[in-house]
Design a protein around this motif. Structure first.
Motif, PDB file in Angstrom:
ATOM      1  N   HIS A  67      -7.344 -41.173  38.388  1.00 58.14           N
ATOM      2  CA  HIS A  67      -6.650 -42.451  38.147  1.00 58.14           C
ATOM      3  C   HIS A  67      -6.812 -43.402  39.328  1.00 58.14           C
ATOM      4  N   HIS A 155      -5.304 -38.668  28.304  1.00 60.21           N
ATOM      5  CA  HIS A 155      -5.461 -37.230  28.604  1.00 60.21           C
ATOM      6  C   HIS A 155      -5.787 -36.382  27.375  1.00 60.21           C
ATOM      7  N   HIS A 221       3.518 -36.660  36.266  1.00 56.74           N
ATOM      8  CA  HIS A 221       3.019 -37.801  35.483  1.00 56.74           C
ATOM      9  C   HIS A 221       2.729 -37.334  34.058  1.00 56.74           C
ATOM     10  N   ASP A 296      -5.240 -33.131  35.384  1.00 59.14           N
ATOM     11  CA  ASP A 296      -6.371 -34.066  35.339  1.00 59.14           C
ATOM     12  C   ASP A 296      -7.575 -33.565  36.119  1.00 59.14           C
TER      13      ASP A 296
HETATM   14 ZN    ZN Z   1      -3.429 -38.356  34.459  1.00 58.72          ZN
END
Ligand code: ZN
Length: 325
Positions: A67, A155, A221, A296
């Motif tokens: 990100h 995602h 997150h 991620d």
């Molecule tokens: Zn993420």
């Protein structure tokens, strides 16, 4: 703001200028298809499908946060000489267009999430992205065009069913660029897709074995929306779908109330985010820290999640251990 962007691009191009031509000759030398993957999950998928016929460079490596990635001139040089650039899409790589333009990349850009059913970003997150509203960058403006104004949760790989769509897209892209390898790519993909199917069943069974009332977790997150929808888990996250926006004091207070009221049993750390906020939430509520989920990025090769399939094995194991009773 356009002036600033042009200046930044200009500097980038000057840095690149000399090296672009030098790298064009490299492809023929190795005889392999040169691929660049934006982040570690895609890098692993491309290795599984491409096998020995491809060379894979991953831009955002193990435990890295895509990100907030800042591509370097070296990344641009890598991309300049690549045949295929595999990206997630859905706005995950906000830096992608800038890098692509600056590198002079002439290969095939493949959006691996193409064909998945995106989850729209939760409505309350729309107002929460700091300065994005007054200073949209170029990549974001183009994303918005591509998805007709809808902002999606990026995602999608966190549902193994979608993972199979990614793999199919990767297979087809490799065949298009290297038709001689079609049989190899077909065979590798078929084997990999079967393994993904088996893991999908295993994760479904693992989560289904948990008591319904305990299928609720906190992560920092909001990376597990697809996972939650696919496998039946409620995910609450103080930060939005991007790590760029920090949780406000109000968001945190709301989550602390929610944990107490709903008796949410565990808080999970992520391999890509700072743990301080979650430590604070766990301390104030008495919720236990359930372990680390890989969201991620993969782990490095000695860690518990060095591949896409290991990521799911590890995450399902950590969830089961913390939530079973
Ligand atoms: Zn993420």
């Amino acid at each position: 703001m356009w002036n600033r962007l042009v200046t930044v691009l200009g500097t980038f191009l000057v840095l690149l200028g000399v090296s672009l031509t030098a790298h064009a000759a490299d492809n023929a030398a190795s005889g392999k298809v040169k691929t660049v993957a934006s982040f570690s999950v895609l890098g692993d998928m491309v290795k599984n499908v491409g096998g020995d016929r491809v060379e894979v460079t991953t831009l955002v490596g193990p435990n890295g946060d895509a990100h907030v990635f800042n591509p370097t001139p070296a990344d641009a040089r890598t991309l300049a000489s690549a045949d295929i650039f595999f990206v997630n899409g859905l706005g995950f790589e906000g830096w992608m267009e800038r890098l692509e333009n600056a590198s002079g990349f002439k290969g095939a850009l493949v959006v691996t999430s193409g064909g998945v059913m995106p989850i729209a970003m939760r409505a309350e997150e729309g107002h929460d992205h700091g300065n994005e509203a007054d200073e949209p960058d170029q990549a974001e403006a183009e994303d918005h065009d591509a998805y007709a104004g809808q902002v999606s949760d990026p995602h999608a790989w966190q549902n193994l069913f979608n993972g199979k769509i990614y793999v199919t897209n990767i297979r087809d892209a490799l065949i298009a660029v290297d038709p001689d390898g079609a049989d190899v790519y077909e065979a590798n993909a078929a084997k990999y897709l079967a393994a993904i199917d088996a893991e999908d069943q295993a994760v479904k069974a693992a989560i289904a074995s948990l008591p319904k009332a305990r299928r609720k977790i906190i992560t920092s997150h909001d990376a597990f929306g697809y996972f939650g929808n696919a496998y039946g888990l409620e995910i609450i996250a103080p930060e939005g779908v991007s790590t760029e926006s920090e949780a406000s004091a109000q968001d945190v207070a709301k989550i602390i109330r929610q944990i107490r009221e709903e008796k949410i049993p565990a808080v999970f750390l992520e391999n890509i985010t700072d743990r301080r906020l979650l430590d604070q939430i766990a301390k104030e509520t008495g919720a236990k820290i359930g372990g680390v989920l890989y969201s991620d990025a993969l782990s490095d090769k000695d860690g518990p999640a060095p591949t896409y399939l290991d990521m799911f094995r590890h995450n399902a194991g950590a969830l089961t251990a913390a939530l079973s009773s």
